[in-house]
Design an enzyme around this catalytic site. Sequence first.
Site, short mmCIF file in Angstrom:
data_model
loop_
_atom_site.label_atom_id
_atom_site.label_comp_id
_atom_site.label_asym_id
_atom_site.label_seq_id
_atom_site.Cartn_x
_atom_site.Cartn_y
_atom_site.Cartn_z
NE ARG A 36 3.20 -2.93 -4.92
CZ ARG A 36 2.64 -4.13 -5.02
NH1 ARG A 36 1.55 -4.30 -5.74
NH2 ARG A 36 3.17 -5.17 -4.40
CE LYS A 201 -2.47 -14.08 -2.69
NZ LYS A 201 -1.60 -13.06 -3.25
N GLY A 354 2.56 -5.96 -0.33
CA GLY A 354 1.58 -5.07 -0.90
C GLY A 354 0.40 -4.85 0.04
N GLY A 378 5.39 -10.98 -2.13
CA GLY A 378 6.11 -12.20 -2.49
C GLY A 378 7.60 -11.94 -2.61
#
Length: 400
Positions: A36, A201, A354, A378
């Site tokens: 990143r 998730k 990520g 997301g």
Amino acid sequence: MLKTIDTLGELRGKRVLVRADLNVPLDGTTITDDGRIRAALPTLTRLVEVGARVVVISHLGRPQGAPEEKYSLRPVVGRLGELLGQEVAFATDTVGDSASETVAQLQDGRVAVLENLRFDAGETSKDEAERLDFAKQLAALGDAFVSDGFGVVHRKQASVYELATLLPAAAGELVLGEVESLRKVTDQPERPFVVVLGGAKIADKLGVIDSLLGKADRILIGGGMAYTFQKAKGHEVGQSLLDESKIDTVREYMERAERDGVELVLPIDTVAAAEFSAEATPTVVGVGEIPADQEGMDIGPETAKLFGEKIADAATVFWNGPMGVFEFENFAKGTISVAETLSKAPGYTVVGGGDSAAAVRILGFDESLFSHISTGGGASLELIEGKDLPGITILEEDHA
Ligand code: 3PG
Ligand code: MG
């Protein structure tokens, strides 16, 4: 159309606030994947070259509106400096005295990083007025705003949304590149279009399954979220990760997939273990055979083979979420296998997220083997879902 940096006019000597996503994985203060930070370079370099005074703002982790040493951006600053080839200044607060002084001392073509945005409750507040108030304090530190934290553009947060309404604002190079690459998946993808979903998730990812049922030809489900699907099919899953509250929803998706002719592919075997640890002994078991005192830690070898076959002929592949606990060598095989198949697939291959992006790099895959590696988890999922992202739409309108 997104506004570009060109629309901001002459930037020499101007203070440009750049919202980056420098939320990198850390082991203590050691950065385990700097992807990143590297992704932020094109915009930062460009602004440095035109002589702007660059003020980088970012979050790291999820602190709850107050400073917490373990979420400090300090470890990131050194690495950013190395990559930029210049010493980068660091303010120990975000909108306080240190920030004002650091920005005031900044020379043309130099870069500073302010401390974690989420140390201030205004950044993520649900109350619009609180967010606006914090955004105003940020805006006082800049003459223009460049939004380049793609990983966070799905969040309606002060530095992503409100700030863009207060200063002349534009999308940075990373955001432009991400949107362009991901649109190849969302707008008329070449078929077969295969989506591989994993990670833990499930609640976050059900929306994407819902919308993908109308778009993808095949959806392969691995990782922690697969156990809720197994349970919905009536299989025992032992101590595996399970979201009981989603079982009915998942069952409904399986019925819809069946009806609409979408192939929903679930694991056919599992690598289970008695404890969640790197040293745990891996045991391969069939579906429904996870012992009551064990949990699923990875997809099994037969599943890896099956997923490989389902990916091999794809013209478009989007992958989000690891297949197992890839951080532990014993449970990384499923994720490695999917990464390997994707890296060899002839179609347009996107790694979104990520964690999955970090996984392919940590596992040693060359980034050039994939068509696109997204910095956003997301954010890329919500784009694929076809949602409007607040941090993107705000850059399309003329506010300042
Ligand atoms: C991410 O890691 O997905 C981004 O940095 C966004 O972080 P968040 O999910 O805590 O908003
Ligand atoms: Mg994340």
